[in-house]
Write a protein that holds these residues in place. Sequence first.
Motif, PDB file in Angstrom:
ATOM      1  N   THR A 209       1.099  -1.110  -0.042  1.00 13.57           N
ATOM      2  CA  THR A 209      -0.125   0.087  -0.056  1.00 13.57           C
ATOM      3  C   THR A 209       0.874   1.224  -0.018  1.00 13.57           C
ATOM      4  OG1 THR A 209      -1.785  -1.133   1.108  1.00 13.57           O
ATOM      5  CG2 THR A 209      -1.823   1.175   1.186  1.00 13.57           C
ATOM      6  N   PHE A 210       1.866   1.249   0.913  1.00 15.80           N
ATOM      7  CA  PHE A 210       2.889   2.257   0.798  1.00 15.80           C
ATOM      8  C   PHE A 210       3.547   2.666  -0.676  1.00 15.80           C
ATOM      9  CE2 PHE A 210       7.260   3.557   1.213  1.00 15.80           C
ATOM     10  CZ  PHE A 210       7.227   4.883   1.442  1.00 15.80           C
ATOM     11  N   TYR A 211       4.065   1.611  -0.972  1.00 19.45           N
ATOM     12  CA  TYR A 211       4.510   1.490  -2.365  1.00 19.45           C
ATOM     13  C   TYR A 211       3.594   2.016  -3.654  1.00 19.45           C
ATOM     14  CZ  TYR A 211       8.822  -0.018  -0.586  1.00 19.45           C
ATOM     15  OH  TYR A 211      10.032  -0.277   0.154  1.00 19.45           O
ATOM     16  N   HIS A 212       2.390   1.494  -3.293  1.00 23.51           N
ATOM     17  CA  HIS A 212       1.320   1.833  -4.415  1.00 23.51           C
ATOM     18  C   HIS A 212       1.060   3.556  -4.284  1.00 23.51           C
ATOM     19  CE1 HIS A 212      -2.194   2.078  -7.105  1.00 23.51           C
ATOM     20  NE2 HIS A 212      -2.784   2.338  -5.827  1.00 23.51           N
ATOM     21  N   GLN A 213       0.940   3.652  -2.971  1.00 23.56           N
ATOM     22  CA  GLN A 213       0.821   5.175  -2.685  1.00 23.56           C
ATOM     23  C   GLN A 213       2.118   6.210  -3.404  1.00 23.56           C
ATOM     24  OE1 GLN A 213      -1.832   7.020  -1.504  1.00 23.56           O
ATOM     25  NE2 GLN A 213      -2.973   5.202  -1.076  1.00 23.56           N
ATOM     26  N   GLY A 214       3.087   5.763  -3.004  1.00 25.03           N
ATOM     27  CA  GLY A 214       4.567   6.218  -3.635  1.00 25.03           C
ATOM     28  C   GLY A 214       4.230   6.427  -4.981  1.00 25.03           C
ATOM     29  N   HIS A 215       3.566   5.205  -5.927  1.00 23.73           N
ATOM     30  CA  HIS A 215       3.589   5.003  -7.261  1.00 23.73           C
ATOM     31  C   HIS A 215       2.449   6.294  -7.708  1.00 23.73           C
ATOM     32  CE1 HIS A 215       3.128   3.497 -11.159  1.00 23.73           C
ATOM     33  NE2 HIS A 215       1.723   3.488 -11.050  1.00 23.73           N
ATOM     34  N   GLU A 216       1.229   6.358  -6.953  1.00 20.11           N
ATOM     35  CA  GLU A 216       0.374   7.311  -7.311  1.00 20.11           C
ATOM     36  C   GLU A 216       0.869   8.602  -7.007  1.00 20.11           C
ATOM     37  OE1 GLU A 216      -2.630   6.850  -8.416  1.00 20.11           O
ATOM     38  OE2 GLU A 216      -1.838   4.826  -8.437  1.00 20.11           O
ATOM     39  N   LEU A 217       1.681   8.882  -6.137  1.00 21.31           N
ATOM     40  CA  LEU A 217       2.384  10.278  -5.851  1.00 21.31           C
ATOM     41  C   LEU A 217       3.146  10.537  -7.143  1.00 21.31           C
ATOM     42  CD1 LEU A 217       3.227  10.392  -2.264  1.00 21.31           C
ATOM     43  CD2 LEU A 217       1.521  11.590  -3.453  1.00 21.31           C
ATOM     44  N   ALA A 218       4.024   9.536  -7.376  1.00 23.41           N
ATOM     45  CA  ALA A 218       5.021   9.552  -8.563  1.00 23.41           C
ATOM     46  C   ALA A 218       3.967  10.080 -10.061  1.00 23.41           C
ATOM     47  CB  ALA A 218       5.796   8.397  -8.685  1.00 23.41           C
ATOM     48  N   LYS A 219       2.985   9.228 -10.042  1.00 27.41           N
ATOM     49  CA  LYS A 219       2.186   9.700 -11.232  1.00 27.41           C
ATOM     50  C   LYS A 219       1.697  11.045 -11.448  1.00 27.41           C
ATOM     51  CE  LYS A 219      -1.047   6.508 -12.463  1.00 27.41           C
ATOM     52  NZ  LYS A 219      -2.186   5.653 -12.382  1.00 27.41           N
ATOM     53  N   ASP A 220       1.239  11.506 -10.081  1.00 24.12           N
ATOM     54  CA  ASP A 220       0.681  12.752  -9.841  1.00 24.12           C
ATOM     55  C   ASP A 220       1.745  13.873 -10.200  1.00 24.12           C
ATOM     56  OD1 ASP A 220      -1.729  11.929  -9.328  1.00 24.12           O
ATOM     57  OD2 ASP A 220      -1.474  12.010  -7.259  1.00 24.12           O
ATOM     58  N   PHE A 221       3.097  13.428  -9.391  1.00 22.59           N
ATOM     59  CA  PHE A 221       4.360  14.430  -9.822  1.00 22.59           C
ATOM     60  C   PHE A 221       4.912  14.258 -11.351  1.00 22.59           C
ATOM     61  CE2 PHE A 221       8.839  14.893  -9.078  1.00 22.59           C
ATOM     62  CZ  PHE A 221       8.907  16.191  -8.343  1.00 22.59           C
ATOM     63  N   ASN A 222       4.498  13.258 -12.003  1.00 17.73           N
ATOM     64  CA  ASN A 222       4.982  13.360 -13.303  1.00 17.73           C
ATOM     65  C   ASN A 222       4.882  14.249 -14.124  1.00 17.73           C
ATOM     66  OD1 ASN A 222       6.534  11.309 -15.160  1.00 17.73           O
ATOM     67  ND2 ASN A 222       4.677  11.506 -16.415  1.00 17.73           N
TER      68      ASN A 222
END
Length: 780
Positions: A209-222
């Motif tokens: 879940t943490f890494y998924h949230q990081g992935h979602e943050l990275a998508k938003d940050f992209n």
Amino acid sequence: MGLQPLEFSDCYLDSPWFRERIRAHEVELERTNKFIKELIKDGKNLIAATKSLSAAQRKFAHSLRDFKFEFIGDAETDDERCIDASLREFSNFLKNLEEQREIMALSVTETLIKPLEKFRKEQLGAVKEEKKKFDKETEKNYSLIDKHLNLSAKKKDSHLQEADVQVEQNRQHFYELSLEYVCKLQEIQERKKFEFVEPMLSFFQGMFTFYHQGHELAKDFNHYKMELQINIQNTRNRFEGTRSEVEELMNKIRQNPKDHKRASQFTAEGYLYVQEKRPAPFGSSWVKHYCMYRKTAKKFNMIPFEHRSGGKLGDGEVLFLRECTKRHTDSIDRRFCFDVEVADRPGVALTMQAFSEEERKQWLEALGGKEALLHTFNRAIIPRPEGSAQLDKMGFTILRKCISAVETRGINDQGLYRVVGVSSKVQRLLSMLMDVKTCNELDLENSSDWEVKTITSALKQYLRSLPEPLMTYELHGDFIVPAKSGSPESRVNAIHFLVHKLPEKNKEMLDILVKHLTNVSNHSKQNLMTVANLGVVFGPTLMRPQEETVAAIMDLKFQNIVVEILIENHEKIFRTLPAATPPESVSQSPPNAPPRQSKRQGQRTKRPVAVYNLSLQLEDGDSPNPSKEDTPTSSLDSLSSPSPTTASVQGLPGPDKNHLVADGDWASAASSQTRPPMVQWLNPQSPTTLSCNRAATPPSPKLSPFLSCPPATPADKPPESVTSRKARAVYPCEAEHSSELSFEIGAIFEDVQTSREPGWLEGTLNGKRGLIPQNYVKLL
């Protein structure tokens, strides 16, 4: 082979092999207990390390958030503002990431540590208690049997029967306890599989879940990352272009510093050593002062300053000059000296020493001494020499003729207006266009004698040769102001208003030209000339500053923005009337006054791929240093070098020896306030890319004038000075630097004087002295 099952029937036999099987189960449970104990310890260490990492990340985020870039000048482009804000964005990204990490650390405690501790305490602990009971009952049972079997057969029957009953009861109790213990052993062996693994599953689910949230943050940050990369690339390209202009100006000043002194409000200023007399026997000392003199008020300011002590600034002194006299070496054992007599000290003269004889003569002339030269201390304003190009009927004919030819023959040519022609051909074509007889005979639309690049270069050269830029010196500062701040809509409205303040001929010619540039940008897929690129090419041509300074070079990027706004909003600006009252950005910021930077950031408009920094090559047969006779006198002062470095860009026309494939008009790449999509930069080693090499030495001042943008001519007059007086604030202001003052509407400033910084005043408020924006106060 795994553990052997424990049969309940074996509890009654209690064979050695049964005991071995029980022992094997006990050893396994002990191993499991130790493993879980170590795992809990490691889990707690993991939580502690996670918290330490989170604390370090947060500290790093705070450091990013608290730092702010400073900039040169009075405003930033939108790209620069985005770069400034990027550290806060990075900080927020890390903060959001650490919030998720804290949630993960909390979930480790709740989903892994606590369930394992509970399993170890309630299940494995219970088995330990059962084992103690089992071992105790085993000892008791077999001790009682040994004791019972040692009873004498001579005992009374009643006593023996009682003993038999007791042993039997104890054996039954032992069997029941053994059955329970065996059941518990086998139960815990099976239970541990899910009681242990289920918390591990929850733990990994939390991690995922943490890494998924990081992935979602990275998508938003992209998306932000891609935009920021464009901001960085645009700013880097502007830096390269601006650096070339700055280096060229530096070389000009190095070669002839006297002709490039900035216009000043002072008649004379510079360092002088002032003799300070001391009581005998100490003699006298000489202290270095920075001195400033206003001839109209005969006001002489002296400020002691010592470079060697870390730039220590002393208390200033104001004197009013009475007369100045040269000192000869027979009266003082020092050279370059002169005496100054002040009004409030009759009969007392201050002895001062210049750095050289030439500087002493200049000071004597400025102070009204006996030996004066014919030249002034400050640089004279050198007007730009006028060439044959004029804003007249012939000029409109030249413009229309060139535009018609370009739109007929070369509207899709790659690098249109970027790729420049051979200098000798351009000069010849421009001469023919300026001659009434030959101009009428030229058929540029149907003739193959003149290449499109020669026609475009001739058009730009005509615009540069005008005595005054098309957008005028008078409105130059006004046009720059809206490009530095405000929303996109307010910028357009301000430019719209200012265009209609231009002289009628200037506005008419600008209309014709911008309409053509709009058409060129509409074919950018073929010619690669986007609005951003056209702004780079025509910004310095249409809005050259009057004085060539570093500050003016820093404003080149804003000139480009103004041209972009004209192209993107041609119909509105030239076909509709502006508002009757000037927009806020125009009315509140008069020319040469530094506008306070807007805190809001305008929305950015997507742009096609921009084409930047083409390489510069001269035709082999055309000398890079034409004779002075071949260069129009109107453009002798309009020469500058191309950029020192360039970036290779995909999709540009390759250079050949007959082409000048870069236009020196550009001062910075991608200088638009609005941001184009990502530019595809290629490997400089790739054979399909273009590259530029920095020249080992700057180009000769005699280089063909249309290879580069013209530098600005000096201002016609120095800024109006403000003598010491009071002023009242008409707008509130928050200081952005330690040298500025913060104030509210109605604040009264004491001892207000003109600052050496253009557009600023110096004044005192509540005992503190600092800079005040001139357009924010009203003099009393």
